[in-house]
Every structure is written in structure tokens, then in C-alpha cells.
Motif scaffolding. Sequence first.
Motif, short mmCIF file in Angstrom:
data_model
loop_
_atom_site.label_atom_id
_atom_site.label_comp_id
_atom_site.label_asym_id
_atom_site.label_seq_id
_atom_site.Cartn_x
_atom_site.Cartn_y
_atom_site.Cartn_z
N LEU A 45 40.53 -15.78 7.92
CA LEU A 45 40.87 -15.47 9.25
C LEU A 45 40.53 -14.05 9.49
CD1 LEU A 45 40.98 -16.30 12.19
CD2 LEU A 45 43.62 -16.04 11.67
N LEU A 46 39.50 -13.64 10.10
CA LEU A 46 39.41 -12.16 10.56
C LEU A 46 40.60 -11.90 11.50
CD1 LEU A 46 35.53 -11.83 11.48
CD2 LEU A 46 36.93 -10.51 10.11
N THR A 47 41.12 -10.57 11.16
CA THR A 47 41.99 -10.06 12.12
C THR A 47 41.64 -8.37 12.64
OG1 THR A 47 43.19 -8.83 10.17
CG2 THR A 47 44.06 -10.83 10.72
N ALA A 48 40.52 -8.12 12.24
CA ALA A 48 39.73 -6.94 12.71
C ALA A 48 38.38 -7.11 12.41
CB ALA A 48 40.40 -5.62 12.28
N PHE A 66 41.32 -9.00 7.23
CA PHE A 66 41.47 -10.51 7.41
C PHE A 66 42.87 -10.95 6.63
CE2 PHE A 66 38.20 -9.29 4.09
CZ PHE A 66 38.93 -9.36 3.14
N GLU A 67 43.31 -12.18 6.84
CA GLU A 67 44.48 -12.76 6.61
C GLU A 67 44.25 -12.84 4.77
OE1 GLU A 67 47.30 -13.18 7.83
OE2 GLU A 67 46.66 -13.22 9.99
N PRO A 68 45.63 -12.93 4.23
CA PRO A 68 45.28 -13.12 2.78
C PRO A 68 45.37 -14.46 2.33
CG PRO A 68 47.53 -12.43 3.54
CD PRO A 68 46.91 -12.25 4.55
N LEU A 69 45.66 -15.35 3.22
CA LEU A 69 45.72 -16.78 2.96
C LEU A 69 44.47 -17.59 3.58
CD1 LEU A 69 48.45 -19.38 2.56
CD2 LEU A 69 46.74 -19.90 3.97
N LEU A 175 44.28 -24.13 20.08
CA LEU A 175 45.11 -23.34 19.78
C LEU A 175 44.75 -21.86 19.57
CD1 LEU A 175 47.45 -25.52 17.39
CD2 LEU A 175 47.89 -24.89 19.96
N PRO A 176 45.37 -20.78 19.61
CA PRO A 176 44.77 -19.63 19.23
C PRO A 176 44.71 -19.55 17.71
CG PRO A 176 46.86 -19.29 20.96
CD PRO A 176 46.59 -20.81 20.40
N ALA A 177 43.79 -18.62 17.25
CA ALA A 177 43.63 -18.55 16.01
C ALA A 177 44.48 -18.12 15.33
CB ALA A 177 42.12 -17.54 15.60
N ASP A 178 45.51 -17.15 15.61
CA ASP A 178 46.80 -16.76 14.79
C ASP A 178 47.64 -18.00 14.79
OD1 ASP A 178 47.27 -16.87 17.46
OD2 ASP A 178 48.54 -14.79 17.44
N GLU A 179 47.81 -18.94 15.77
CA GLU A 179 48.83 -19.95 15.76
C GLU A 179 48.24 -21.09 14.70
OE1 GLU A 179 51.80 -22.53 16.27
OE2 GLU A 179 51.67 -20.48 16.90
N LYS A 180 46.92 -21.00 14.75
CA LYS A 180 46.48 -22.09 13.44
C LYS A 180 46.52 -21.61 12.18
CE LYS A 180 42.77 -24.29 16.32
NZ LYS A 180 41.37 -24.84 16.45
N GLN A 181 46.45 -20.28 12.08
CA GLN A 181 46.71 -19.49 10.82
C GLN A 181 48.15 -19.70 10.46
OE1 GLN A 181 44.71 -18.22 8.84
NE2 GLN A 181 45.98 -17.63 7.25
N ARG A 182 49.12 -19.69 11.22
CA ARG A 182 50.53 -20.10 10.97
C ARG A 182 50.61 -21.23 10.59
NH1 ARG A 182 51.45 -16.16 15.21
NH2 ARG A 182 51.40 -17.65 16.85
N LEU A 183 50.05 -22.32 11.12
CA LEU A 183 50.48 -23.76 10.71
C LEU A 183 49.56 -23.83 9.26
CD1 LEU A 183 49.44 -25.20 14.02
CD2 LEU A 183 51.55 -25.54 12.98
N LEU A 184 48.47 -23.27 9.03
CA LEU A 184 47.77 -23.28 7.85
C LEU A 184 48.75 -22.94 6.66
CD1 LEU A 184 45.29 -23.91 5.92
CD2 LEU A 184 44.41 -21.45 6.53
#
Length: 206
Positions: A45-48, A66-69, A175-184
Amino acid sequence: MQIALFPLQAPLFPGGLLSLRVFEPRYLDLIQRCEKSGEPFGVVLLTAGSEVRQRGEGADFVAERFEPLGTLAHLERLERPRPGLLQIRCTGGRRFRLSGSACLPHGLWMGEGELLPEEVELPLPEDLAQTARLLQGLLHTLETGAAAEDLPVQPPYRWDDCGWLANRWCELLPLPADEKQRLLALDNPLLRLELIGDQLERLRQP
């Protein structure tokens, strides 16, 4: 392991479908190598930055972070509608966690990381059975007028598996992308489904 990375604006979940139009040289080369080798690439997931490489001021490109996971993407289908364009469909595989990454001269990111364990199949508890029924109803609605291969959820259906159900809802819910990332990132598929159940309850409230 070394993982070629494809940063996107939404995470990929295990068992999920990913369709992409590929036209950047860095990714055309990546996908063609994956086609020949059978190896997956990694979706993070891109963060910037943006999915398409952009130049900033001067000659430098805008930095991408991007996220490390992330999740491995296995190439299932590849079409070449015209030179310089690939249309691909992939399936999400195992999750991975990066310990480092580096950008090659032509813009492709390579990551160093490890695969996370396969998610354990957990039977669906009775108090969350409604999440399966709601997804079945949603799919029935989507089937009207749509080709079976274009549906966002494909067989085999695992209606009694917490992880499979949670992942499909994570893909479909707005859901926002960051929320989906937290669930992942959650290692417990039952907890992921419980949180999805809370989201569904909120959406159903008048």
C-alpha cells in the motif's frame, strides 16, 4: 527473500482478485519476467507518491513510500491488447513483511522480507453467521447482468472460514485504505471478521 514490489493505492488480500492495466516500462518488464518464471510479485500500500511514477521539481522523481506489510500477487491471466500495454489478473497469495527495500535505476522497487505464516482456517461461529449470509446476498445481487468471471468474488467459496469471509468483506466494503491495511495486518482472522461484523452493523443502522 527478494520480492519485486508493485505499490498500489489499495492493499491486496489473500485470495483476492487484482486486475491491472500495466503500461509503465518498469512494470511491463516485471510482469513479463513473472510470466516467464511463474514467480509472484508483491503488492504494498502506497503511503506517499502515486501509482504512476511522476517527476517533481528538477530531474528527480517524486518519492514513493509504502507499508512494509503486503501480499504476494500470482499472475493468472495476461492479455496484450496493443504494444506497450498489458492487462493482467492476479490472485492474492501469502502476506509478507519487508525488512528493507531499494529502488532500482529504472524505478522498480525491490524488497527484502519474509513470508508470514499461512492463515489458519477457523470455523465460522454462529454469532457471525450473518456475515456469510449478507455476502451471499450481495453476490446474488451482483450476478444480475454481470459475467461470472467479472464478479469481485470467485469460487471456491469458503462460507464457513473466518479468514476467507473477512478478506472478501475487506475488499468490498468502502473502507479507507489505511483501515483496510490495519485489517490486513491482523494475524487473527477471527478478530478481523469480528471487526468487519461491527462495520456491517454500523452500515445497517438507519
